[in-house]
Design a protein around this motif. Sequence first.
Motif, PDB file in Angstrom:
ATOM      1  N   ALA A  59      -4.100  -0.800  -2.575  1.00 40.53           N
ATOM      2  CA  ALA A  59      -4.414  -0.525  -1.171  1.00 40.53           C
ATOM      3  C   ALA A  59      -5.524   0.512  -1.075  1.00 40.53           C
ATOM      4  O   ALA A  59      -5.806   1.238  -2.029  1.00 40.53           O
ATOM      5  CB  ALA A  59      -3.159  -0.002  -0.481  1.00 40.53           C
ATOM      6  N   ALA A  61       1.390  -0.475  -5.378  1.00 40.63           N
ATOM      7  CA  ALA A  61       0.568  -0.707  -4.180  1.00 40.63           C
ATOM      8  C   ALA A  61      -0.511   0.353  -4.011  1.00 40.63           C
ATOM      9  O   ALA A  61      -1.594   0.064  -3.503  1.00 40.63           O
ATOM     10  CB  ALA A  61       1.467  -0.761  -2.942  1.00 40.63           C
ATOM     11  N   VAL A  82      -1.491   0.198   4.044  1.00 35.43           N
ATOM     12  CA  VAL A  82      -0.054  -0.103   3.984  1.00 35.43           C
ATOM     13  C   VAL A  82       0.752   1.005   4.652  1.00 35.43           C
ATOM     14  O   VAL A  82       0.644   2.178   4.279  1.00 35.43           O
ATOM     15  CB  VAL A  82       0.403  -0.259   2.510  1.00 35.43           C
ATOM     16  CG1 VAL A  82       1.901  -0.541   2.431  1.00 35.43           C
ATOM     17  CG2 VAL A  82      -0.389  -1.372   1.814  1.00 35.43           C
ATOM     18  N   ILE A 126      -0.287  -7.178  -2.050  1.00 32.59           N
ATOM     19  CA  ILE A 126      -1.250  -6.418  -1.243  1.00 32.59           C
ATOM     20  C   ILE A 126      -2.666  -6.914  -1.489  1.00 32.59           C
ATOM     21  O   ILE A 126      -3.105  -7.042  -2.633  1.00 32.59           O
ATOM     22  CB  ILE A 126      -1.168  -4.906  -1.594  1.00 32.59           C
ATOM     23  CG1 ILE A 126       0.271  -4.386  -1.449  1.00 32.59           C
ATOM     24  CG2 ILE A 126      -2.128  -4.075  -0.759  1.00 32.59           C
ATOM     25  CD1 ILE A 126       0.872  -4.493  -0.061  1.00 32.59           C
TER      26      ILE A 126
END
Length: 375
Positions: free
Chosen positions: A342, A338, A310, A304
Motif C-alpha cells: 500500500a 500490506a 488501506v 492490495i
Amino acid sequence: MFGTAAASDGCSRRVFITTPVQVRASRSSPAFLRTSSRAIKTYASCSNSSVVNGSVIEFPTETIGSRFPDFFGTPTALVTEAFAKVIDGKATAKTIREEIAAEISKMKESSGVVPGLAVILVGERKDSATYVRNKKKACESVGIKSYEVHLAEDCSEQEVLQHISAFNDDPAVNGILVQLPLPSHMNEQNILNAVCIDKDVDGFSPLNIGRLAMRDREPLFVPCTPKGCIELLHRYGVPIKGKRAVVIGRSNIVGMPASLLLQREDATVTVVHSRTKNPEAITREADIVITAVGQPNMVRGSWIKPGAVVIDVGINPVEDTSCSRGYRLVGDVCYEEASKIASAITPVPGGVGPMTIAMLLSNTLSAAKRSYNLE
Ligand code: NAP
C-alpha cells in the motif's frame, strides 16, 4: 527473515528485519477461530495462506517487490521494506480533540453553554464498561459534560426507554448514546428508535442513514467509525473522487455507512461481504480499501493493489503469550504484508479506533451548536 521486536503495547512482534521483501510460509498454518465477536482468536501471524469463507487462499509472493505508482504521486521505487505512509489515527484524533476543546472553550465564553453527552450502559460487560469509561474521559478532556446511567443486566426495556425519554427532554443533553450490544431480552431497534433524531450522535437512526444514502439530503449525524475513516482520508490528503473503493463488511455501524460516505464523495464503490466470490480479486482493484470484518489478518498483501490506501477498522484480539495480558490486538489486514504494497495504511491499534471517539465528540459538539443556534 523474521525477527522479534518490542512494541509499545508491551508485546513482542514478529517483524521483517532483512531485505528483500519476500513473504514466506510460516512454520505453522494460521488457525483463525472466531468463536464470538469478542473472543480471543488463536493466531499464527501472517503466512502465505489464509482461511477465507471456508477456503484456503494461497498468497502469491510475486506481487511483492515490484515497481508501482505511489497513490500520492511521488516517485516510485523498488519496494524492499515497509513502504506505506502510516496513517496515524492516534495523532489525528488528538489534533481533532484539541480543535474541539478550543471551540467548546470559545462557546462557553461567548454563550455560557457547554455540550452534554448522555451514555446509557446496560449490564456488566467489561468491554462496554471500558468503552463508556473512555468516552467519559474523552468528554471531560474537551469540556463536554457527560451524564451516565448504568442499569442492571436484567432491567426492563421499559426502564431503558424511560431514561432515553428523560434525556430527550433534557436541554442540557445534546447527544444520547446507548452502548451496544444490549442484553438479548431487549429489542435494540425499539431502543435506538427512541433516541430523538436531534440527539442521535451515533448516527444509527434509520432517518440519518436514509438521508446519508439519498442524494441531496444531509444526515444530522454520520456514524462515528466510518466518519473517522473518511476524516483520516481527508486529513492525509487522499483523493477520493473518481477512485475505486472497496469496503469489506456491510454492517449497519461501519461497512454500510462507510460505503455510502465514499459514494457521496464520488468514489466508485464495491462492497465485499461474507458471500462475495473471489473477494481478493475485487479488493485488488481498489485504490482505497476500508475493512470492517472482524477477522484477524484476513486481507493479505496479495489482496492490495500496489499503491492503494488501506483503512483497517478491525480490532481483533489474538492470543499472544508474549503479552502480559495474554493477547494483543490486530486488524483485519495483515499489516506486515500490506504495508509493503500500500501507499498508506492505518495501524491497529492506533488507527481508526481513536478516531471513533473523536468523531463522537465532534458529533456532540455539532448537536450542541445546532440546538443553541450557534452554527
Ligand atoms: P459485524 O457486524 O460482525 O460485520 C462484519 C461484516 O464483515 C459483515 O458484513 C460480514 O458479512 C463481513 N464478513 C465476515 N466475514 C467475512 C469474510 N470472510 N469475507 C468478507 N466479509 C466478511 O462487524 P462490525 O461491527 O462491522 O465490526 C467489524 C470489525 O470492526 C470488528 O473487528 C470490530 O471490532 C471493529 N470495529 C472497530 C471500531 C473502531 O472504532 N475502530 C468500531 C466498530 C467496529 P455478512 O454481512 O455477509 O455477514
